[in-house]
Design a protein around this motif. Structure first.
Motif, PDB file in Angstrom:
ATOM      1  N   LEU A   1      10.840 -18.128 -12.935  1.00  0.00           N
ATOM      2  CA  LEU A   1      10.755 -17.043 -11.859  1.00  0.00           C
ATOM      3  C   LEU A   1      12.098 -16.355 -12.166  1.00  0.00           C
ATOM      4  N   TYR A   2      13.126 -17.138 -12.057  1.00  0.00           N
ATOM      5  CA  TYR A   2      14.484 -16.619 -12.020  1.00  0.00           C
ATOM      6  C   TYR A   2      14.867 -15.414 -13.322  1.00  0.00           C
ATOM      7  N   ASP A   3      14.244 -15.931 -14.574  1.00  0.00           N
ATOM      8  CA  ASP A   3      14.286 -14.833 -15.599  1.00  0.00           C
ATOM      9  C   ASP A   3      13.477 -13.851 -15.454  1.00  0.00           C
ATOM     10  N   LYS A   4      12.481 -13.923 -14.683  1.00  0.00           N
ATOM     11  CA  LYS A   4      11.585 -12.779 -14.667  1.00  0.00           C
ATOM     12  C   LYS A   4      12.369 -11.726 -13.647  1.00  0.00           C
ATOM     13  N   ALA A   5      12.790 -12.291 -12.644  1.00  0.00           N
ATOM     14  CA  ALA A   5      13.682 -11.516 -11.505  1.00  0.00           C
ATOM     15  C   ALA A   5      14.905 -10.808 -12.177  1.00  0.00           C
ATOM     16  N   ARG A   6      15.464 -11.453 -13.215  1.00  0.00           N
ATOM     17  CA  ARG A   6      16.789 -11.031 -13.630  1.00  0.00           C
ATOM     18  C   ARG A   6      16.144  -9.888 -14.696  1.00  0.00           C
ATOM     19  N   LYS A   7      14.928  -9.948 -15.053  1.00  0.00           N
ATOM     20  CA  LYS A   7      14.602  -8.880 -16.286  1.00  0.00           C
ATOM     21  C   LYS A   7      14.118  -7.639 -15.138  1.00  0.00           C
ATOM     22  N   CYS A   8      13.470  -7.853 -14.350  1.00  0.00           N
ATOM     23  CA  CYS A   8      13.217  -6.713 -13.370  1.00  0.00           C
ATOM     24  C   CYS A   8      14.473  -6.194 -12.681  1.00  0.00           C
ATOM     25  N   GLU A   9      15.513  -6.979 -12.398  1.00  0.00           N
ATOM     26  CA  GLU A   9      16.673  -6.332 -12.155  1.00  0.00           C
ATOM     27  C   GLU A   9      17.285  -5.324 -12.893  1.00  0.00           C
ATOM     28  N   GLU A  10      17.181  -5.890 -14.128  1.00  0.00           N
ATOM     29  CA  GLU A  10      17.896  -4.931 -15.318  1.00  0.00           C
ATOM     30  C   GLU A  10      17.195  -3.786 -15.452  1.00  0.00           C
ATOM     31  N   LYS A  11      15.731  -3.766 -15.267  1.00  0.00           N
ATOM     32  CA  LYS A  11      15.189  -2.675 -15.623  1.00  0.00           C
ATOM     33  C   LYS A  11      15.146  -1.712 -14.516  1.00  0.00           C
ATOM     34  N   CYS A  12      15.381  -2.041 -13.102  1.00  0.00           N
ATOM     35  CA  CYS A  12      15.849  -1.378 -11.994  1.00  0.00           C
ATOM     36  C   CYS A  12      17.171  -0.672 -12.276  1.00  0.00           C
ATOM     37  N   LEU A  13      18.138  -1.180 -12.815  1.00  0.00           N
ATOM     38  CA  LEU A  13      19.316  -0.719 -12.873  1.00  0.00           C
ATOM     39  C   LEU A  13      19.361   0.719 -13.697  1.00  0.00           C
TER      40      LEU A  13
ATOM     41  N   GLN B   1       0.882  -1.169   0.045  1.00  0.00           N
ATOM     42  CA  GLN B   1       0.066   0.033  -0.026  1.00  0.00           C
ATOM     43  C   GLN B   1       0.908   1.197   0.231  1.00  0.00           C
ATOM     44  N   PHE B   2       2.136   1.198   0.281  1.00  0.00           N
ATOM     45  CA  PHE B   2       3.119   2.306   0.691  1.00  0.00           C
ATOM     46  C   PHE B   2       3.621   2.667  -1.142  1.00  0.00           C
ATOM     47  N   SER B   3       4.389   3.833  -0.809  1.00  0.00           N
ATOM     48  CA  SER B   3       5.391   4.438  -1.878  1.00  0.00           C
ATOM     49  C   SER B   3       6.102   3.444  -2.291  1.00  0.00           C
ATOM     50  N   PHE B   4       6.980   3.283  -3.600  1.00  0.00           N
ATOM     51  CA  PHE B   4       8.235   2.538  -3.619  1.00  0.00           C
ATOM     52  C   PHE B   4       9.313   2.945  -2.671  1.00  0.00           C
ATOM     53  N   LEU B   5       9.193   4.281  -2.352  1.00  0.00           N
ATOM     54  CA  LEU B   5      10.311   4.644  -1.486  1.00  0.00           C
ATOM     55  C   LEU B   5      10.152   4.112  -0.082  1.00  0.00           C
ATOM     56  N   ASP B   6       8.965   3.753   0.370  1.00  0.00           N
ATOM     57  CA  ASP B   6       8.812   3.455   1.831  1.00  0.00           C
ATOM     58  C   ASP B   6       8.909   1.850   1.693  1.00  0.00           C
ATOM     59  N   GLN B   7       8.252   1.313   0.513  1.00  0.00           N
ATOM     60  CA  GLN B   7       8.191  -0.093   0.471  1.00  0.00           C
ATOM     61  C   GLN B   7       9.654  -0.856   0.628  1.00  0.00           C
ATOM     62  N   PHE B   8      10.471  -0.142   0.153  1.00  0.00           N
ATOM     63  CA  PHE B   8      11.916  -0.770  -0.094  1.00  0.00           C
ATOM     64  C   PHE B   8      12.493  -1.295   1.493  1.00  0.00           C
TER      65      PHE B   8
ATOM     66  N   PHE C   1      13.416   2.541  -8.448  1.00  0.00           N
ATOM     67  CA  PHE C   1      14.765   2.715  -7.547  1.00  0.00           C
ATOM     68  C   PHE C   1      15.771   1.544  -7.816  1.00  0.00           C
ATOM     69  N   ARG C   2      16.850   1.993  -7.846  1.00  0.00           N
ATOM     70  CA  ARG C   2      17.947   0.892  -8.162  1.00  0.00           C
ATOM     71  C   ARG C   2      18.051  -0.086  -7.031  1.00  0.00           C
ATOM     72  N   ASP C   3      17.935   0.353  -5.753  1.00  0.00           N
ATOM     73  CA  ASP C   3      18.157  -0.362  -4.513  1.00  0.00           C
ATOM     74  C   ASP C   3      17.275  -1.686  -4.690  1.00  0.00           C
ATOM     75  N   TYR C   4      16.221  -1.609  -5.409  1.00  0.00           N
ATOM     76  CA  TYR C   4      15.413  -2.837  -5.382  1.00  0.00           C
ATOM     77  C   TYR C   4      16.092  -3.964  -6.152  1.00  0.00           C
ATOM     78  N   THR C   5      17.269  -3.756  -6.959  1.00  0.00           N
ATOM     79  CA  THR C   5      17.978  -4.896  -7.506  1.00  0.00           C
ATOM     80  C   THR C   5      18.349  -6.050  -6.562  1.00  0.00           C
ATOM     81  N   ALA C   6      18.779  -5.473  -5.230  1.00  0.00           N
ATOM     82  CA  ALA C   6      18.959  -6.529  -4.160  1.00  0.00           C
ATOM     83  C   ALA C   6      17.885  -7.744  -4.079  1.00  0.00           C
ATOM     84  N   LEU C   7      16.619  -6.910  -4.041  1.00  0.00           N
ATOM     85  CA  LEU C   7      15.483  -7.882  -3.732  1.00  0.00           C
ATOM     86  C   LEU C   7      15.342  -8.664  -4.739  1.00  0.00           C
TER      87      LEU C   7
ATOM     88  N   PRO D   1       5.204 -10.856  -5.327  1.00  0.00           N
ATOM     89  CA  PRO D   1       4.720  -9.496  -5.693  1.00  0.00           C
ATOM     90  C   PRO D   1       5.667  -8.658  -6.155  1.00  0.00           C
ATOM     91  N   LEU D   2       6.915  -8.430  -5.991  1.00  0.00           N
ATOM     92  CA  LEU D   2       7.818  -7.636  -6.453  1.00  0.00           C
ATOM     93  C   LEU D   2       7.888  -7.724  -7.889  1.00  0.00           C
TER      94      LEU D   2
END
Lengths: 265, 238
Positions: free
Chosen positions: B205-217, B142-149, B183-189, B175-176
């Motif tokens: 799931l692995y592929d999807k996570a890597r794609k999301c990670e790339e987007k965050c960069l 329910q919170f902003s991405f800033l607070d969610q991290f 924010f780039r910080d999400y790459t850790a998650l 859900p992530l």
């Protein structure tokens, strides 16, 4: 009972007592001229209580006299009854028209007399040495205050005798020493709690204060006070009541236990 | 022990104890009166007490300070924060659970209520409030991405500390994959999701996570954004 007192006093002829007596006199000589503790600027509660400006203060020579007398008290009072039970002498004494309670009181009074002699010898040496070197005596009031320092020895003797009715001599000495050490360590607690604002001390569990009543508070004997007044009366009542409590427990034990040889070991 | 001896003992001991208590209280008063109040304060007195008693007093002082904070809090965020701090501090389990329950019921939209959720999360036994993975996810999302991290990070740490199996930890982070945090910080998650997925042989799931990670960069770090905002605010003030 006089016989029991006399029998206890004979111990003074033993070399150990002679040595202790000499040490007491020597310490009394060494401590001559040291000034009383007067450090009101210290924030320590102990120092604040013993260096209060009101009333007469305790001289360092009295501390030394008390210390050496306390050692002799614990040593004598804790060992007398167990040794007489072990040697069978107690049965010999009790075959005379004397009750077990009278025997206990005789031992108590005898020990008190021995301790008083050593205490007075230490103080007298200190006072006389001062007179020899400085040609002046302490005022009678200060001398009286120093004599009151013998008061803690009375309940201490009663305590040692009582513990010796339950245990062998060495065990009794150890237990009494631990009990006294703990009492001294714990003595400041109720005073500190009473000094705190109610809002702060409300967090202190009540059982700590109940627990405190199981230990005599020796700090009261060290505080400065006027020689006639409520404090002195309270101190006397405190000493007497503590002594009665300890001796009653001891009398109960000695009246209900088997005193035949080896029963304590 | 004969009844005569018991009676005698009681007759002697009772008055002796009364005299002992009375004289002790008088002597205590006299000893306290002899203390110079200018030389001692609460801090010096506390120093002379055994650690057990000192801790007991410090505890009650801190507890009353936290209670004052609850009373003085005005906004919902402040209330939630003050209640959680008080609940965290108190050693009374009943009080702790009541406070956390109140936080969850009244301030579930505040990020300051996170500790209440973490407290009840996966807790065994009969509880008024039951918090599982879905409830925790719903609360964080329910919170902003800033607070969610930070909340995702804290929640993951909580799961680890409770020895929750890796499959459940992965389930919690899923859900992530359906949000696009800027924010780039999400790459850790996302790295964590990829790690769990690879260990559990879940290649999709692995592929999807890597794609999301790339987007965050592509995005800046939270710290950089906050710093820029701070400089902007200071510039406006000038």
């Amino acid at each position: 009972m006089n016989g029991v007192i006399h029998f206890t006093l004979i111990k003074l002829r033993e070399p150990a007592y002679m040595i202790m007596f000499s040490i007491a006199v020597l310490l009394g000589y060494v401590m001559t001229g040291t000034s009383p503790i007067q450090d009101e600027s210290s924030a320590s509660l102990w120092t604040q209580i013993i260096s209060s400006n009101s009333g007469y203060s305790v001289l360092p020579c009295s501390f030394v006299a008390l210390g050496i007398t306390a050692i002799i008290t614990i040593f004598t009072a804790s060992s007398e009854i167990p040794r007489e039970i072990d040697s069978g002498v107690i049965m010999l004494i009790l075959s005379k028209p004397i009750s077990k309670t009278e025997y206990l009181l005789g031992k108590f009074i005898g020990t008190i007399i021995i301790c008083l002699m050593i205490f007075l010898a230490t103080l007298l040496t200190s006072f006389l040495t001062r007179y020899i070197y400085l040609k002046e005596f302490y005022s009678p009031m200060i001398i009286m205050r120093q004599l009151y320092m013998f008061l803690p020895i009375i309940p201490l003797t009663a305590l040692s005798i009582t513990v010796s009715c339950f245990l062998s001599d060495i065990s009794a000495m150890i237990i009494v020493t631990i009990y006294i050490t703990f009492s001294i360590f714990f003595s400041i607690v109720p005073l500190a709690i009473a000094l705190l604002p109610k809002t702060l001390s409300a967090g202190v569990d009540a059982y700590i204060l109940v627990f405190y009543y199981f230990f005599p508070n020796f700090i009261y004997f060290f505080q400065n006070f006027q020689l006639a007044g409520v404090i002195l009366l309270s101190l006397l009542f405190y000493t007497i009541s503590l002594t009665i409590i300890f001796l009653t427990i001891g009398a109960n034990r000695i009246n209900s236990c088997d005193l035949t040889r080896g029963s304590m070991s | 022990m004969s009844s005569k001896l018991i009676a005698g003992t009681v007759i002697v001991l009772v008055p002796a104890f009364i005299v002992y208590m009375t004289s002790e209280s008088l002597l205590r008063e006299a000893a306290i009166a002899g203390i110079n109040p200018e030389q001692v304060n609460s801090e010096t007195i506390l120093k002379e007490l055994p650690s057990q008693i000192r801790d007991s007093i410090n505890y009650s002082v801190m507890l009353s300070q936290f209670k004052d904070s609850v009373a003085n809090a005005s906004t919902p965020a402040e209330k939630a924060n003050a209640l959680c701090t008080l609940a965290d501090y108190t050693t009374d389990i009943k009080e702790k659970e009541d406070l956390f329950e109140k936080v969850i019921k009244k301030y579930s939209t505040q990020k300051e209520s996170a500790n209440a959720y973490f407290y009840f999360f996966n807790k065994q036994g009969p509880k008024v409030v039951k918090i599982g993975i879905p409830e925790l996810q719903k609360y964080i999302l329910q919170f902003s991405f800033l607070d969610q991290f930070s909340l995702w990070g804290l929640a993951l740490a909580q799961l680890k500390s409770e020895n929750i199996p890796e499959s459940k930890q992965l389930e919690f982070l899923i859900p992530l994959l359906y949000i696009e945090p800027n924010f780039r910080d999400y790459t850790a998650l996302y790295e964590k999701i990829a790690y769990f997925a690879s260990r559990q042989s879940k290649s999709a799931l692995y592929d999807k996570a890597r794609k999301c990670e790339e987007k965050c960069l592509k995005y800046p770090f939270i710290e950089t954004v906050l710093m820029k905002e701070l400089i902007k605010t200071k510039g406006q003030e000038k």
